[in-house]
Design a protein around this motif. Structure first.
Motif, PDB file in Angstrom:
ATOM      1  N   VAL A 244      -2.822   4.663  -2.174  1.00 24.96           N
ATOM      2  CA  VAL A 244      -2.148   4.800  -3.601  1.00 24.96           C
ATOM      3  C   VAL A 244      -1.401   3.730  -3.873  1.00 24.96           C
ATOM      4  CG1 VAL A 244      -0.696   6.309  -4.827  1.00 24.96           C
ATOM      5  CG2 VAL A 244      -2.186   7.456  -3.329  1.00 24.96           C
ATOM      6  N   THR A 245      -1.377   3.097  -5.180  1.00 28.87           N
ATOM      7  CA  THR A 245      -0.592   2.109  -5.492  1.00 28.87           C
ATOM      8  C   THR A 245       0.034   2.601  -6.875  1.00 28.87           C
ATOM      9  OG1 THR A 245      -2.263   0.272  -4.894  1.00 28.87           O
ATOM     10  CG2 THR A 245      -0.567  -0.298  -6.535  1.00 28.87           C
ATOM     11  N   TRP A 246       1.333   2.433  -6.766  1.00 30.23           N
ATOM     12  CA  TRP A 246       2.004   2.645  -7.841  1.00 30.23           C
ATOM     13  C   TRP A 246       2.629   1.272  -8.768  1.00 30.23           C
ATOM     14  CZ3 TRP A 246       4.228   7.351  -9.300  1.00 30.23           C
ATOM     15  CH2 TRP A 246       4.142   8.333  -8.439  1.00 30.23           C
ATOM     16  N   PHE A 247       2.212   1.558 -10.043  1.00 25.83           N
ATOM     17  CA  PHE A 247       2.479   0.564 -10.956  1.00 25.83           C
ATOM     18  C   PHE A 247       3.604   0.944 -11.908  1.00 25.83           C
ATOM     19  CE2 PHE A 247      -1.256  -2.278 -10.224  1.00 25.83           C
ATOM     20  CZ  PHE A 247      -2.243  -1.469  -9.564  1.00 25.83           C
ATOM     21  N   ARG A 248       4.286  -0.049 -12.542  1.00 24.18           N
ATOM     22  CA  ARG A 248       4.911   0.131 -13.732  1.00 24.18           C
ATOM     23  C   ARG A 248       4.848  -0.727 -14.777  1.00 24.18           C
ATOM     24  NH1 ARG A 248      10.977  -1.249 -11.072  1.00 24.18           N
ATOM     25  NH2 ARG A 248      10.639  -3.573 -11.120  1.00 24.18           N
TER      26      ARG A 248
ATOM     27  N   GLU B 209       3.939  -7.324 -18.765  1.00 25.94           N
ATOM     28  CA  GLU B 209       2.813  -7.177 -18.104  1.00 25.94           C
ATOM     29  C   GLU B 209       2.892  -5.821 -17.053  1.00 25.94           C
ATOM     30  OE1 GLU B 209       0.589  -9.582 -19.718  1.00 25.94           O
ATOM     31  OE2 GLU B 209      -0.075  -9.062 -17.841  1.00 25.94           O
ATOM     32  N   ARG B 210       1.999  -5.010 -16.807  1.00 27.69           N
ATOM     33  CA  ARG B 210       2.143  -4.118 -15.508  1.00 27.69           C
ATOM     34  C   ARG B 210       1.954  -4.901 -14.484  1.00 27.69           C
ATOM     35  NH1 ARG B 210      -3.191  -0.592 -16.245  1.00 27.69           N
ATOM     36  NH2 ARG B 210      -3.954  -2.352 -15.361  1.00 27.69           N
ATOM     37  N   GLU B 211       3.027  -4.211 -13.670  1.00 31.02           N
ATOM     38  CA  GLU B 211       3.102  -4.781 -12.090  1.00 31.02           C
ATOM     39  C   GLU B 211       2.974  -3.900 -11.085  1.00 31.02           C
ATOM     40  OE1 GLU B 211       6.853  -6.707 -11.829  1.00 31.02           O
ATOM     41  OE2 GLU B 211       8.180  -4.906 -12.449  1.00 31.02           O
ATOM     42  N   ALA B 212       2.240  -4.246 -10.120  1.00 30.60           N
ATOM     43  CA  ALA B 212       2.310  -3.196  -8.963  1.00 30.60           C
ATOM     44  C   ALA B 212       3.670  -3.257  -8.221  1.00 30.60           C
ATOM     45  CB  ALA B 212       1.331  -3.767  -7.904  1.00 30.60           C
TER      46      ALA B 212
ATOM     47  N   SER C 258       2.551  -0.054   4.227  1.00 32.11           N
ATOM     48  CA  SER C 258       2.884   0.201   2.821  1.00 32.11           C
ATOM     49  C   SER C 258       3.517  -1.187   2.526  1.00 32.11           C
ATOM     50  CB  SER C 258       4.305   1.279   2.884  1.00 32.11           C
ATOM     51  OG  SER C 258       5.209   0.864   3.961  1.00 32.11           O
ATOM     52  N   TYR C 259       3.507  -1.589   1.224  1.00 30.86           N
ATOM     53  CA  TYR C 259       3.956  -2.630   0.594  1.00 30.86           C
ATOM     54  C   TYR C 259       4.797  -2.451  -0.595  1.00 30.86           C
ATOM     55  CZ  TYR C 259      -0.261  -4.096   3.370  1.00 30.86           C
ATOM     56  OH  TYR C 259      -0.914  -4.614   4.378  1.00 30.86           O
ATOM     57  N   TYR C 260       5.582  -3.402  -0.729  1.00 34.71           N
ATOM     58  CA  TYR C 260       6.732  -3.260  -1.828  1.00 34.71           C
ATOM     59  C   TYR C 260       6.597  -4.580  -2.693  1.00 34.71           C
ATOM     60  CZ  TYR C 260       8.035   1.000   0.502  1.00 34.71           C
ATOM     61  OH  TYR C 260       8.023   2.246   1.135  1.00 34.71           O
TER      62      TYR C 260
ATOM     63  N   ASP D 265       9.114  -7.191  -4.401  1.00 32.12           N
ATOM     64  CA  ASP D 265      10.348  -7.825  -3.640  1.00 32.12           C
ATOM     65  C   ASP D 265      11.557  -7.313  -4.259  1.00 32.12           C
ATOM     66  OD1 ASP D 265       9.152 -11.526  -3.037  1.00 32.12           O
ATOM     67  OD2 ASP D 265       9.086  -9.500  -1.816  1.00 32.12           O
ATOM     68  N   SER D 266      11.514  -7.022  -5.633  1.00 31.87           N
ATOM     69  CA  SER D 266      12.668  -6.609  -6.517  1.00 31.87           C
ATOM     70  C   SER D 266      12.883  -5.086  -6.025  1.00 31.87           C
ATOM     71  CB  SER D 266      12.273  -6.852  -7.827  1.00 31.87           C
ATOM     72  OG  SER D 266      11.343  -6.012  -8.379  1.00 31.87           O
ATOM     73  N   VAL D 267      12.129  -4.268  -5.412  1.00 36.07           N
ATOM     74  CA  VAL D 267      12.278  -2.973  -5.084  1.00 36.07           C
ATOM     75  C   VAL D 267      12.670  -2.670  -3.799  1.00 36.07           C
ATOM     76  CG1 VAL D 267      10.978  -2.281  -7.107  1.00 36.07           C
ATOM     77  CG2 VAL D 267      10.059  -2.104  -4.844  1.00 36.07           C
ATOM     78  N   LYS D 268      12.359  -3.617  -2.908  1.00 39.43           N
ATOM     79  CA  LYS D 268      12.499  -3.481  -1.330  1.00 39.43           C
ATOM     80  C   LYS D 268      13.782  -3.121  -0.977  1.00 39.43           C
ATOM     81  CE  LYS D 268       9.074  -6.880   0.199  1.00 39.43           C
ATOM     82  NZ  LYS D 268       8.763  -8.279   0.867  1.00 39.43           N
ATOM     83  N   GLY D 269      13.862  -2.188  -0.151  1.00 42.82           N
ATOM     84  CA  GLY D 269      15.248  -1.512   0.310  1.00 42.82           C
ATOM     85  C   GLY D 269      15.662  -0.427  -0.799  1.00 42.82           C
ATOM     86  N   ARG D 270      15.008  -0.066  -1.966  1.00 37.79           N
ATOM     87  CA  ARG D 270      15.491   0.587  -2.590  1.00 37.79           C
ATOM     88  C   ARG D 270      14.602   1.681  -2.887  1.00 37.79           C
ATOM     89  NH1 ARG D 270      16.537  -0.517  -7.941  1.00 37.79           N
ATOM     90  NH2 ARG D 270      14.969  -2.192  -8.103  1.00 37.79           N
ATOM     91  N   PHE D 271      13.420   1.392  -2.817  1.00 34.65           N
ATOM     92  CA  PHE D 271      12.088   2.383  -3.250  1.00 34.65           C
ATOM     93  C   PHE D 271      11.444   2.945  -1.815  1.00 34.65           C
ATOM     94  CE2 PHE D 271      11.062   1.235  -7.755  1.00 34.65           C
ATOM     95  CZ  PHE D 271      12.379   1.116  -8.119  1.00 34.65           C
TER      96      PHE D 271
END
Length: 122
Positions: free
Chosen positions: A34-38, A44-47, A58-60, A62-68
């Motif tokens: 499952v990939t979450w996009f926004r 542009e849409r980003e993963a 699992s992958y994140y 960079d801007s959400v690492k440690g928060r999501f």
């Protein structure tokens, strides 16, 4: 109908938290990553994150690492995205989709849902 159904979006203040859900409908989540996009207005849409079918990878972004934090409950055919320390730049419609059983990122992505709106504002 075979698709993901996203829920859990809301309006929160900066620093707040939300937990989004992504339920597989019409198919079993067992063999799918499952990939979450926004997608924010005008952008542009980003993963944002991905979790493999076996919960092993699992992958994140960079801007959400440690928060999501991404997770899944295969018995419930549902994946989750726990978001904390939310920032205004996290404001977007969040979607989930899959491109197979691993988080290859190569696409094509399928089973798109309607998305759920997350708004971070004071």
């Amino acid at each position: 109908q075979v698709e993901f159904v996203e829920s859990g979006g809301d309006s929160v203040q900066p620093g707040g938290s939300l937990k989004l859900s992504c339920k597989a409908t019409g198919f079993s989540l067992a063999l799918y990553a499952v990939t979450w996009f926004r997608q924010a207005p005008g952008k542009e849409r980003e993963a944002v994150s991905c979790i493999s079918y076996d919960n092993d990878r699992s992958y994140y972004l960079d801007s959400v690492k440690g928060r999501f934090t991404v997770s899944r409950d295969t018995a419930k055919d549902t994946a989750y995205l726990e978001m904390s320390s939310l920032k205004p730049e996290d404001t977007a419609v969040y979607y989930c989709a899959t491109d197979g059983y691993l988080c290859s990122g190569s696409g094509p992505f399928d089973y798109w849902g309607q998305g759920t709106q997350v708004t971070v504002s004071s």
